[in-house]
Scaffold this motif. Structure first.
Motif, mmCIF file in Angstrom:
data_model
loop_
_atom_site.group_PDB
_atom_site.id
_atom_site.type_symbol
_atom_site.label_atom_id
_atom_site.label_comp_id
_atom_site.label_asym_id
_atom_site.label_seq_id
_atom_site.Cartn_x
_atom_site.Cartn_y
_atom_site.Cartn_z
ATOM 1 N N ILE A 77 0.855 -1.002 -0.018
ATOM 2 C CA ILE A 77 -0.052 -0.017 0.048
ATOM 3 C C ILE A 77 0.831 1.342 0.046
ATOM 4 O O ILE A 77 1.159 2.003 -0.968
ATOM 5 N N LEU A 78 1.593 1.483 1.165
ATOM 6 C CA LEU A 78 2.285 2.669 1.280
ATOM 7 C C LEU A 78 3.357 3.011 0.128
ATOM 8 O O LEU A 78 3.519 3.960 -0.409
ATOM 9 N N PHE A 79 4.549 2.036 0.133
ATOM 10 C CA PHE A 79 5.482 2.269 -0.866
ATOM 11 C C PHE A 79 5.012 2.468 -2.514
ATOM 12 O O PHE A 79 5.554 3.350 -3.117
ATOM 13 N N PRO A 80 4.078 1.668 -2.755
ATOM 14 C CA PRO A 80 3.682 2.084 -4.179
ATOM 15 C C PRO A 80 3.146 3.439 -4.380
ATOM 16 O O PRO A 80 3.258 4.084 -5.458
ATOM 17 N N MET A 81 2.340 3.909 -3.194
ATOM 18 C CA MET A 81 1.575 5.323 -3.272
ATOM 19 C C MET A 81 2.813 6.277 -3.279
ATOM 20 O O MET A 81 2.839 7.290 -3.926
ATOM 21 N N ILE A 82 3.845 6.100 -2.512
ATOM 22 C CA ILE A 82 5.062 7.095 -2.524
ATOM 23 C C ILE A 82 5.931 7.162 -3.871
ATOM 24 O O ILE A 82 6.322 8.037 -4.353
ATOM 25 N N ARG A 83 5.835 5.817 -4.319
ATOM 26 C CA ARG A 83 6.641 5.632 -5.823
ATOM 27 C C ARG A 83 5.863 6.503 -6.816
ATOM 28 O O ARG A 83 6.617 7.160 -7.331
ATOM 29 N N ALA A 84 4.594 6.198 -6.573
ATOM 30 C CA ALA A 84 4.034 6.959 -7.758
ATOM 31 C C ALA A 84 3.754 8.495 -7.475
ATOM 32 O O ALA A 84 4.061 9.190 -8.470
ATOM 33 N N LEU A 85 3.955 9.081 -6.220
ATOM 34 C CA LEU A 85 4.086 10.398 -5.999
ATOM 35 C C LEU A 85 5.415 11.178 -6.494
ATOM 36 O O LEU A 85 5.483 12.043 -7.053
ATOM 37 N N ALA A 86 6.668 10.197 -6.146
ATOM 38 C CA ALA A 86 7.753 10.476 -6.785
ATOM 39 C C ALA A 86 8.048 10.536 -7.850
ATOM 40 O O ALA A 86 8.908 11.107 -8.484
ATOM 41 N N VAL A 93 13.516 9.876 7.466
ATOM 42 C CA VAL A 93 13.814 10.424 6.024
ATOM 43 C C VAL A 93 12.834 10.205 5.222
ATOM 44 O O VAL A 93 12.102 11.111 4.698
ATOM 45 N N LEU A 94 12.246 8.929 5.012
ATOM 46 C CA LEU A 94 11.268 8.614 3.745
ATOM 47 C C LEU A 94 9.967 9.411 3.938
ATOM 48 O O LEU A 94 9.596 10.102 3.110
ATOM 49 N N HIS A 95 9.259 9.430 5.529
ATOM 50 C CA HIS A 95 8.013 10.260 5.714
ATOM 51 C C HIS A 95 8.119 11.538 5.526
ATOM 52 O O HIS A 95 7.499 12.247 5.014
ATOM 53 N N PRO A 96 9.211 12.128 6.057
ATOM 54 C CA PRO A 96 9.372 13.464 5.998
ATOM 55 C C PRO A 96 9.395 13.952 4.631
ATOM 56 O O PRO A 96 8.984 15.017 4.082
ATOM 57 N N ARG A 97 10.263 13.306 3.680
ATOM 58 C CA ARG A 97 10.594 13.693 2.330
ATOM 59 C C ARG A 97 9.115 13.578 1.549
ATOM 60 O O ARG A 97 8.792 14.181 0.569
ATOM 61 N N THR A 98 8.528 12.434 1.951
ATOM 62 C CA THR A 98 7.070 12.315 1.168
ATOM 63 C C THR A 98 6.336 13.404 1.762
ATOM 64 O O THR A 98 5.548 13.937 0.656
ATOM 65 N N ARG A 99 6.327 13.768 2.932
ATOM 66 C CA ARG A 99 5.218 15.059 3.289
ATOM 67 C C ARG A 99 5.693 16.157 2.520
ATOM 68 O O ARG A 99 4.727 16.963 2.085
ATOM 69 N N ALA A 100 7.210 16.393 2.360
ATOM 70 C CA ALA A 100 7.690 17.664 1.555
ATOM 71 C C ALA A 100 7.159 17.494 0.165
ATOM 72 O O ALA A 100 6.657 18.723 -0.292
ATOM 73 N N LEU A 101 6.984 16.350 -0.532
ATOM 74 C CA LEU A 101 6.617 16.285 -2.082
ATOM 75 C C LEU A 101 5.015 16.474 -2.032
ATOM 76 O O LEU A 101 4.698 17.061 -2.946
ATOM 77 N N MET A 102 4.335 16.270 -0.820
ATOM 78 C CA MET A 102 3.040 16.551 -0.679
ATOM 79 C C MET A 102 2.505 18.064 -0.367
ATOM 80 O O MET A 102 1.335 18.610 -0.293
#
Ligand SMILES: [Fe+2]
Ligand SMILES: [Fe+2]
Length: 237
Positions: free
Chosen positions: A139-148, A226-235
């Motif tokens: 669930i989570l990693f594919p969502m982050i990958r699609a966002l990145a 690292v991963l979660h703060p970077r994802t939040r920054a992308l969002m």
């Protein structure tokens, strides 16, 4: 830069910027993963460590050339690293450790009742971890990958209307729960000190549990800090 750390720097930020610091934090029992937002001073106090001495030790350290800077690396590479290093390791370690604790409880459980308590906590932790890895992978990693990589033809951040924020919050709560179980296991085993007459399996169990603990700390650190703060920054959060 290492020289700019102070007692007020969040310990998770230090672990990101200076990966060798993780060795110091592990040695002193300072929480840099689940409690990564606490300051160096607060973390040292909680672990009964001398914060000034830690700061002095960090000042003499340098990032090694081999240390990948995960705060800068492309997010898909960070995801691949978490999967290939930490998820794979966990999946291999858990069944082996489970087999070992089962044998050790059978052989030494009567003289060491804490082993049965350890077995129960390990059972809960391992089950939670198994589900946790699946949730991240499916669930989570594919969502982050699609966002990145929005143009890479990924599945898109479907499956959860709020985007990755909801799953990340759930994963962080599960990280806290795993961290608490690891602390309990360390306390029950008196810091993984072997009793006299411990058999080879007992020794392998304690060594393996310490490896798992260290790996999970690094794994959780990479996700929480690292991963979660970077994802939040992308969002844009
Ligand atoms: Fe993970
Ligand atoms: Fe996780």
């Amino acid at each position: 830069m290492p020289t700019s750390f102070t007692l007020a720097t969040p310990i998770g930020d230090i672990a990101v910027a200076l990966p060798p610091s993780i060795g110091v934090f592990e040695r002193l029992g300072m929480d840099y993963c689940c409690g990564g937002s606490r300051t160096l001073a607060e973390s040292a106090k909680a672990a009964d460590a001398d914060a000034e001495a830690v700061l002095a030790e960090l000042a003499g350290m340098q990032r090694s050339e081999d240390d990948r800077d995960w705060s800068e690396a492309p997010i898909p590479e960070l995801l691949d690293h978490i999967l290939s290093s930490h998820h794979e390791y966990t999946k291999q370690a858990l069944p082996a450790l489970w087999e070992m604790i089962r044998k050790v409880v059978n052989a030494h459980g009567e003289r060491h009742p804490e082993l049965e308590q350890m077995r129960r906590i390990m059972g809960g932790l391992f089950q939670e971890l198994d589900m946790h890895l699946q949730k991240e992978e499916q669930i989570l990693f594919p969502m982050i990958r699609a966002l990145a990589e929005p143009g890479a033809g990924g599945a898109g951040p479907g499956g959860c209307p709020s985007g990755p924020e909801g799953p990340m919050t759930v994963m962080e709560a599960e990280h806290d729960s795993a961290g608490a179980a690891l602390r309990e296991l360390r306390s029950l085993s008196a810091g993984y000190v072997l009793p006299e007459g411990a058999c080879t399996t007992y020794q392998a169990l304690f060594a393996g549990m310490q490896d798992l603990e260290k790996d999970l700390h690094t794994h959780i650190h990479l996700e929480n800090n690292v991963l979660h703060p970077r994802t939040r920054a992308l969002m844009g959060l």
